[in-house]
Design a protein around this motif. Structure first.
Motif, short mmCIF file in Angstrom:
data_model
loop_
_atom_site.label_atom_id
_atom_site.label_comp_id
_atom_site.label_asym_id
_atom_site.label_seq_id
_atom_site.Cartn_x
_atom_site.Cartn_y
_atom_site.Cartn_z
N ILE A 290 0.85 -1.19 0.00
CA ILE A 290 0.00 0.00 0.00
C ILE A 290 0.88 1.24 0.00
N VAL A 291 0.31 2.34 -0.44
CA VAL A 291 0.97 3.65 -0.37
C VAL A 291 0.01 4.62 0.29
N GLU A 292 0.48 5.27 1.35
CA GLU A 292 -0.29 6.32 2.03
C GLU A 292 0.23 7.68 1.59
N PHE B 193 -1.18 15.72 7.99
CA PHE B 193 -2.25 14.78 8.27
C PHE B 193 -2.28 13.71 7.18
N LYS B 194 -2.89 12.59 7.50
CA LYS B 194 -3.00 11.49 6.55
C LYS B 194 -4.22 11.70 5.67
N MET B 195 -4.03 11.68 4.36
CA MET B 195 -5.12 11.90 3.42
C MET B 195 -6.10 10.74 3.43
N GLN B 196 -7.36 11.07 3.23
CA GLN B 196 -8.42 10.07 3.08
C GLN B 196 -8.81 9.97 1.60
N ASN B 197 -9.54 8.92 1.26
CA ASN B 197 -10.04 8.75 -0.11
C ASN B 197 -8.93 8.91 -1.14
N VAL B 198 -7.85 8.19 -0.90
CA VAL B 198 -6.65 8.32 -1.74
C VAL B 198 -6.91 7.74 -3.12
#
Length: 357
Positions: free
Chosen positions: A279-281, A292-297
């Motif tokens: 996975i890639v965040e 912050f960590k992005m959502q709906n990537v």
């Protein structure tokens, strides 16, 4: 260790020192500590400096050392490729040498004019000095940037083959796309790969910036050598996609304050060596709220982008007369060997029908 993690940065432009750029870089160091993710590699896909502002920032090495410190890494786990801002684009004789080097070039032949390569690299002088300063404890790695006749190089680590490609090689003021990187150079690198390890390509320009016929030949080489992961930058935004229905490309954003159509991001990638998937965040900077960590990537509902190999993954065995077929069956990995015939597979009822894209 089944899961391996990397931090992917791009377009840091450290000599652009407005307040918000400095804040996001400083806060990133704290953010990496707070995340607590065990990072195994740092990949920087170009543009350590911002060319309109002049020389590389005096604290370039200091900032990179801080990144290594907060991730508990040594410099041998750091990999950098040059970006268009890292070279002296207008160095005397460079543009003319590039035109001569590609004048008779064909991607199927693959050879750029070798007698022009020293002049093509005349704009790399300061970048090479910076690499030797960053890698002062690992001069063997620094030397990979010095060879005019081999503009790209590969490093085999414990976990990966890291393929560093200089996509700014034929970049000029007039040529910011339709780039050539020399398919012969690329094939030479791919033949060095340890086929028992996954491979990651690092470039500044994405695959889309290569000239069309160059793209077509590169894709065939990636398929021949089973390379399916490409990390890049340059466009100052987040792009995540599967290219040509074969390999995955991830472009990270920048680390400087810019206009509303750009995004300041980092990427944290994970590779599961047991399943060949990962996975890639994406983590983004907001001036008011910090990192912050992005959502709906990537248009998905998850907070990550999943990538993976096909169900069946081919790798060469050390016996050149055989192919090794790896299959994921639940949590188990089965390895089956079939003979290779000179020009084709011979199918029987007991051997599955393989097709190559």
């Amino acid at each position: 260790m089944d899961k391996i993690h990397w931090l992917h940065l791009s377009d840091i432009h450290l000599n652009k020192r407005d307040v918000d750029s400095r804040r996001m870089r400083n806060r990133l160091l704290d953010y990496m500590k707070e995340l607590g993710t065990q990072i195994d590699y740092i990949f920087i896909t170009g543009d350590l400096r911002y060319a309109p502002m002049g020389e590389f920032a005096a604290d370039t090495v200091d900032y990179i050392n801080k990144l290594l410190s907060v991730t508990n890494l040594t410099v041998d786990r750091l990999f950098i490729v040059p970006g268009n801002h890292d070279i002296e684009r207008d160095a005397e004789g460079r543009a003319e040498a590039i035109l001569e080097s590609i004048k008779d070039y064909s991607p199927k032949d693959g050879a750029l004019a070798s007698d022009k390569m020293a002049a093509v690299h005349c704009g790399h002088t300061e970048f090479r000095k910076m690499m030797h300063t960053i890698y002062h404890e690992n001069q063997e790695q620094a030397a990979g940037y010095d060879n005019d006749e081999k503009p790209h190089f590969v490093t085999e680590t414990k976990d990966f083959n890291i393929i560093c490609i200089d996509t700014a090689l034929t970049y000029t003021k007039q040529r910011n796309n339709n780039l050539f990187i020399g398919t012969e150079y690329i094939m030479d690198l791919l033949e060095e790969l340890n086929q028992d390890k996954p491979s990651i390509i690092l470039t500044h320009y994405s695959f889309d910036f290569l000239e069309r016929s160059e793209q077509m030949q590169i894709v065939q080489l990636l398929k021949d050598f089973h390379v399916q992961l490409w990390l890049a930058g340059h466009e100052h935004t987040v792009l995540m996609r599967k290219q040509w229905d074969y390999f995955y490309e991830f472009q990270s954003g920048n680390l400087m304050h810019e206009g509303e159509y750009t995004r300041s991001t980092i990427m944290i990638g994970t590779y599961d060596s047991a399943s060949y998937n990962g996975i890639v965040e994406v983590h983004e900077w907001d001036s008011d709220n910090g990192w912050f960590k992005m959502q709906n990537v990537g248009g998905h509902k998850e907070d990550y982008y999943a990538y993976g190999s096909d169900y069946t993954m081919f790798r060469r065995s050390t016996n050149t007369r055989e192919w090794v077929v790896y299959k994921n069956v639940g949590k188990d990995l089965r390895k089956i060997k079939y003979p290779i015939f000179n020009t084709y597979f011979k199918y029987t009822d007991n051997i599955p029908h393989f097709t190559f894209e």
